[in-house]
Design a protein around this motif. Structure first.
Motif: not given
Length: 225
Positions: A1-13
């Motif tokens: 299961m991917p860490d969705l919050d980390a993924q979203r943070d990376a997209i925003l950055a």
């Protein structure tokens, strides 16, 4: 299961330099805003350029609330016109951000001050003997979510030309349905703010919201007792 919050943070950055590049390309008339809808009251995580006066940590506008209310069914809104509270015409685009599961969690928004174009259009129209006024809805771009909710309430009251006391039961339910569709109740404490503005109890506000959702289905799940 991917860490969705980390993924979203990376997209925003990753979008921060993109926003800066777009704003630099179009110059002083352009503003690019990156929104994180996980925090509606402080959704602005990056701003490049200055057209609406947005600042990091600021709230979303009515447009963002509308996108939030649509949830994962939200779609990009491109090349639409709106107007700031001080009368400036903007040409804007809102592009939703999705994670790998398809969940909408933010948006990249571009605002271009079209005032100079409008002035040139008016001048050419006057010279040609014709005139045309560009009509666009007024949008509140504020860094305070309470002011945005207040503006939406005020707009609804102006459209109806009626006070809360002047609305019958169906009109009151319809008001709450429309506010819900606009994403107002996705914001924490919005139900209390709406109740205070309308001069009714918190319990009554929840009751009208429940009736509205029973008739049409919930637009969002933000307001709960």
């Amino acid at each position: 299961m991917p860490d969705l919050d980390a993924q979203r943070d990376a997209i925003l950055a990753a979008l921060v330099p993109v926003a800066e590049g777009i704003a630099a390309t179009f110059g002083a008339v352009c503003e690019v805003v990156v929104h994180d809808y996980r925090r509606p009251e402080k959704s602005v995580v990056a701003v490049a350029g200055s057209v609406t006066g947005r600042a990091v940590g600021g709230a979303m506008s009515e447009i963002g609330m509308r996108v939030l209310a649509r949830g994962d069914e939200a779609r990009d809104e491109l090349n639409y016109l709106t107007r700031t509270g001080d009368g400036r015409l903007l040409k804007s685009s809102t592009m939703v951000l999705r994670d790998s599961t398809g969940t909408v969690f933010g948006a990249l928004c571009v605002n271009v001050d079209a005032g100079a174009v409008q002035q040139a259009h008016a001048l050419l129209g006057a010279l040609a003997g014709t005139g045309e006024t560009v009509q666009a809805p007024v949008t509140t771009f504020g860094n305070d979510i309470d002011s945005v909710v207040d503006a939406i309430l005020d707009a609804h009251r102006l459209r109806r030309h009626q006070s809360w006391a002047g609305l019958d039961r169906a009109g009151r339910v319809e008001l709450f349905r429309s506010l819900d569709e606009h994403g107002v109740f996705a914001v924490r404490r919005a139900i209390e703010q709406v109740a205070a503005r309308l001069g009714i109890s918190r319990a009554s506000a929840y009751n009208y919201l429940s009736q509205a959702r029973a008739a049409t289905g919930p637009a969002c799940e933000g307001a709960r007792p």
